[in-house]
Design a protein around this motif. Structure first.
Motif, PDB file in Angstrom:
ATOM      1  N   THR A  22       0.829  -1.209   0.000  1.00 47.16           N
ATOM      2  CA  THR A  22       0.000   0.000   0.000  1.00 47.16           C
ATOM      3  C   THR A  22       0.862   1.256   0.000  1.00 47.16           C
ATOM      4  N   ARG A  23       1.933   1.243   0.790  1.00 47.34           N
ATOM      5  CA  ARG A  23       2.779   2.435   0.856  1.00 47.34           C
ATOM      6  C   ARG A  23       3.533   2.651  -0.458  1.00 47.34           C
ATOM      7  N   LEU A  24       3.930   1.577  -1.113  1.00 47.34           N
ATOM      8  CA  LEU A  24       4.581   1.724  -2.414  1.00 47.34           C
ATOM      9  C   LEU A  24       3.602   2.299  -3.436  1.00 47.34           C
ATOM     10  N   ARG A  25       2.351   1.863  -3.396  1.00 44.64           N
ATOM     11  CA  ARG A  25       1.332   2.404  -4.304  1.00 44.64           C
ATOM     12  C   ARG A  25       1.101   3.891  -4.025  1.00 44.64           C
ATOM     13  N   LEU A  26       1.086   4.255  -2.758  1.00 47.80           N
ATOM     14  CA  LEU A  26       0.921   5.670  -2.406  1.00 47.80           C
ATOM     15  C   LEU A  26       2.094   6.502  -2.919  1.00 47.80           C
ATOM     16  N   ILE A  27       3.301   5.984  -2.749  1.00 48.04           N
ATOM     17  CA  ILE A  27       4.484   6.695  -3.231  1.00 48.04           C
ATOM     18  C   ILE A  27       4.408   6.883  -4.747  1.00 48.04           C
ATOM     19  N   ALA A  28       3.967   5.844  -5.454  1.00 47.04           N
ATOM     20  CA  ALA A  28       3.860   5.939  -6.912  1.00 47.04           C
ATOM     21  C   ALA A  28       2.876   7.025  -7.323  1.00 47.04           C
ATOM     22  N   LEU A  29       1.764   7.157  -6.601  1.00 47.20           N
ATOM     23  CA  LEU A  29       0.784   8.202  -6.900  1.00 47.20           C
ATOM     24  C   LEU A  29       1.328   9.586  -6.555  1.00 47.20           C
ATOM     25  N   LEU A  30       1.985   9.681  -5.398  1.00 47.17           N
ATOM     26  CA  LEU A  30       2.511  10.974  -4.962  1.00 47.17           C
ATOM     27  C   LEU A  30       3.679  11.436  -5.820  1.00 47.17           C
ATOM     28  N   ALA A  31       4.302  10.526  -6.535  1.00 50.03           N
ATOM     29  CA  ALA A  31       5.356  10.915  -7.471  1.00 50.03           C
ATOM     30  C   ALA A  31       4.785  11.690  -8.653  1.00 50.03           C
ATOM     31  N   GLU A  32       3.469  11.572  -8.859  1.00 54.67           N
ATOM     32  CA  GLU A  32       2.813  12.270  -9.960  1.00 54.67           C
ATOM     33  C   GLU A  32       2.100  13.538  -9.513  1.00 54.67           C
ATOM     34  N   SER A  33       1.562  13.538  -8.298  1.00 50.30           N
ATOM     35  CA  SER A  33       0.752  14.688  -7.878  1.00 50.30           C
ATOM     36  C   SER A  33       0.501  14.634  -6.382  1.00 50.30           C
ATOM     37  N   GLU A  34       0.084  15.768  -5.846  1.00 49.33           N
ATOM     38  CA  GLU A  34      -0.386  15.794  -4.469  1.00 49.33           C
ATOM     39  C   GLU A  34      -1.704  15.031  -4.360  1.00 49.33           C
ATOM     40  N   LEU A  35      -1.992  14.540  -3.157  1.00 48.22           N
ATOM     41  CA  LEU A  35      -3.212  13.771  -2.920  1.00 48.22           C
ATOM     42  C   LEU A  35      -3.822  14.152  -1.583  1.00 48.22           C
ATOM     43  N   THR A  36      -5.127  13.999  -1.481  1.00 50.57           N
ATOM     44  CA  THR A  36      -5.790  14.036  -0.178  1.00 50.57           C
ATOM     45  C   THR A  36      -6.058  12.591   0.251  1.00 50.57           C
ATOM     46  N   VAL A  37      -6.395  12.417   1.509  1.00 52.70           N
ATOM     47  CA  VAL A  37      -6.754  11.081   1.990  1.00 52.70           C
ATOM     48  C   VAL A  37      -7.967  10.563   1.222  1.00 52.70           C
ATOM     49  N   ALA A  91      10.443   5.064 -10.496  1.00 48.93           N
ATOM     50  CA  ALA A  91      10.820   5.217 -11.906  1.00 48.93           C
ATOM     51  C   ALA A  91      11.278   3.898 -12.517  1.00 48.93           C
ATOM     52  N   ARG A  92      11.751   2.980 -11.686  1.00 44.89           N
ATOM     53  CA  ARG A  92      12.261   1.705 -12.186  1.00 44.89           C
ATOM     54  C   ARG A  92      11.189   0.611 -12.246  1.00 44.89           C
ATOM     55  N   ILE A  93       9.997   0.905 -11.748  1.00 49.38           N
ATOM     56  CA  ILE A  93       8.918  -0.079 -11.788  1.00 49.38           C
ATOM     57  C   ILE A  93       8.250  -0.031 -13.162  1.00 49.38           C
ATOM     58  N   SER A  94       7.943  -1.156 -13.708  1.00 45.91           N
ATOM     59  CA  SER A  94       7.325  -1.228 -15.032  1.00 45.91           C
ATOM     60  C   SER A  94       6.001  -0.474 -15.073  1.00 45.91           C
ATOM     61  N   LYS A  95       5.799   0.315 -16.124  1.00 49.35           N
ATOM     62  CA  LYS A  95       4.544   1.037 -16.324  1.00 49.35           C
ATOM     63  C   LYS A  95       3.399   0.071 -16.605  1.00 49.35           C
ATOM     64  N   ASP A  97       2.823  -2.660 -14.902  1.00 45.83           N
ATOM     65  CA  ASP A  97       2.375  -3.363 -13.703  1.00 45.83           C
ATOM     66  C   ASP A  97       0.873  -3.157 -13.529  1.00 45.83           C
ATOM     67  N   PRO A  98       0.077  -4.213 -13.445  1.00 44.17           N
ATOM     68  CA  PRO A  98      -1.382  -4.065 -13.448  1.00 44.17           C
ATOM     69  C   PRO A  98      -1.933  -3.304 -12.247  1.00 44.17           C
ATOM     70  N   VAL A  99      -1.318  -3.464 -11.095  1.00 46.30           N
ATOM     71  CA  VAL A  99      -1.818  -2.765  -9.905  1.00 46.30           C
ATOM     72  C   VAL A  99      -1.586  -1.261 -10.024  1.00 46.30           C
ATOM     73  N   LEU A 100      -0.364  -0.870 -10.340  1.00 44.54           N
ATOM     74  CA  LEU A 100      -0.068   0.557 -10.462  1.00 44.54           C
ATOM     75  C   LEU A 100      -0.782   1.174 -11.656  1.00 44.54           C
ATOM     76  N   ALA A 101      -0.928   0.413 -12.743  1.00 43.27           N
ATOM     77  CA  ALA A 101      -1.654   0.920 -13.907  1.00 43.27           C
ATOM     78  C   ALA A 101      -3.112   1.179 -13.546  1.00 43.27           C
ATOM     79  N   GLY A 102      -3.712   0.287 -12.752  1.00 44.93           N
ATOM     80  CA  GLY A 102      -5.087   0.488 -12.297  1.00 44.93           C
ATOM     81  C   GLY A 102      -5.218   1.711 -11.417  1.00 44.93           C
ATOM     82  N   ASP A 103      -4.234   1.909 -10.536  1.00 42.42           N
ATOM     83  CA  ASP A 103      -4.235   3.101  -9.684  1.00 42.42           C
ATOM     84  C   ASP A 103      -4.191   4.363 -10.536  1.00 42.42           C
ATOM     85  N   ARG A 104      -3.328   4.350 -11.555  1.00 38.55           N
ATOM     86  CA  ARG A 104      -3.213   5.536 -12.410  1.00 38.55           C
ATOM     87  C   ARG A 104      -4.513   5.826 -13.150  1.00 38.55           C
TER      88      ARG A 104
END
Length: 335
Positions: A22-37, A91-95, A97-104
């Motif tokens: 979960t924290r890695l997914r959050l970091i991946a999102l925050l690398a793109e933009s600010e977020l609220t809870v 940056a080194r994680i594959s674009k 990846d189904p989980v991160l792609a779904g988050d995006r």
């Protein structure tokens, strides 16, 4: 110790903090933009307490920063070597990846919904938008301060981001040689075009566009203005980066927006995403874009206007020297 390096203990703390799904997914999102809870719970489809706990752990590890704003809290990646470790890992994680792609994809959907909400508001309010600025100190005082900030010297190219009714194109019409106003609302642009035609301003035009992805040549404007726009945006820093990209070396960026306040009703009643901006926050953003803050002006309501908001003006200059340009352009005096 070099500020760009980490101690072994710090590095281990960072790796422990990131080393959870979960924290890695959050970091991946925050690398793109600010977020609220709230954003994060919708994207990751997890409970608010769980998301808040993970964000707290990331903050304690120095990976993210927390910015309370009224009843909302925004999170973004921190600056420096600690957060750089997280950025490098993401940056080194594959674009693919189904989980991160779904988050995006869910993140894009949330952004689109928010943009449509703001666009619907603008469409409904296009004809009365200027009157709604009565929430703050008088528009006359704000405009006088803007004119004073830019001074008397004429300049060549002017870009107005979020031009609305085109008022700034009119206000500075005696200063620029050519001007472009950009707005995401077709209704606003219809009003602006009518105003320009009424005024006979043939050296100014307006265009539909995305403030996050400007369709203008880089390094092409002497002055860029963002007037009462940033508080409607989910990612103001991203819009500022686009504005900076459009500046010629030595060019100036004029920002006008609310100082921090606590009028929560503006979120629902007027589609505000941010409740103002502080001096330190804006200075940090501008410094990160290699812009030097030249002046900051707070327009505070008088005692008879206690219910109104303070408006702040920031004037920043691109620190690149004019001689970065080709010789033919380098000889042109920048305002």
């Amino acid at each position: 110790m070099d500020e760009q390096t980490l101690s072994v203990d710090t590095a281990l703390n960072v790796l422990r903090a990131i080393g959870e799904a979960t924290r890695l997914r959050l970091i991946a999102l925050l690398a793109e933009s600010e977020l609220t809870v709230k954003d994060a719970t919708e994207i990751l489809r997890q409970s608010q307490p769980r998301i808040s706990r993970h964000l707290k752990l990331l903050a304690e590890a120095g990976l993210i920063l927390r910015f309370p704003e009224g009843s909302w809290v925004y999170y973004r990646l921190a600056d420096g070597a600690t957060a750089d470790v997280a950025r490098d890992l993401v940056a080194r994680i594959s674009k693919e990846d189904p989980v991160l792609a779904g988050d995006r994809e869910r993140f894009k959907a949330i952004r689109k919904a928010k943009a449509e909400e703001a666009a619907a508001y603008f469409a409904a309010k296009a004809l009365t938008w200027d009157q709604e600025r009565s929430l703050h100190v008088s528009e006359r005082a704000v405009e006088a301060a803007m004119v004073a900030a830019l001074g008397d010297k004429p300049f060549n190219a002017f870009l107005d981001l979020g031009t609305g009714t085109g008022r700034l194109l009119e206000l500075f019409s005696d200063k620029y040689a050519s001007a472009l106003g950009i707005d995401a609302s077709h209704d606003m642009l219809a009003v602006a075009r009518a105003n320009l035609a009424r005024l006979g301003l043939t050296n100014a035009q307006v265009r539909h566009g995305d403030i996050y992805a400007l369709n203008v040549p880089p390094r092409s404007f002497d002055v860029v203005a963002i007037h009462q726009v940033l508080h409607f945006l989910d990612d103001p820093a991203r819009a500022l980066a686009e504005a900076a990209r459009a500046l010629r070396p030595g060019g100036r960026l004029l920002i006008v927006d609310f100082a921090p306040h606590e009028l929560e009703f503006l979120r629902d009643a007027h589609a505000h995403r941010r409740l103002g901006f502080g001096h330190e926050q804006m200075a940090r953003w501008l410094e990160g874009l290699e812009l030097d803050v030249e002046a900051v002006t707070d327009l505070t309501p008088g005692q008879d206007q206690a219910s109104k908001l303070t408006v702040t003006l920031w004037l920043a200059r691109d620190r690149r020297i004019v001689t970065d340009l080709p010789l033919a352009d380098a000889t042109r005096e920048v305002a």
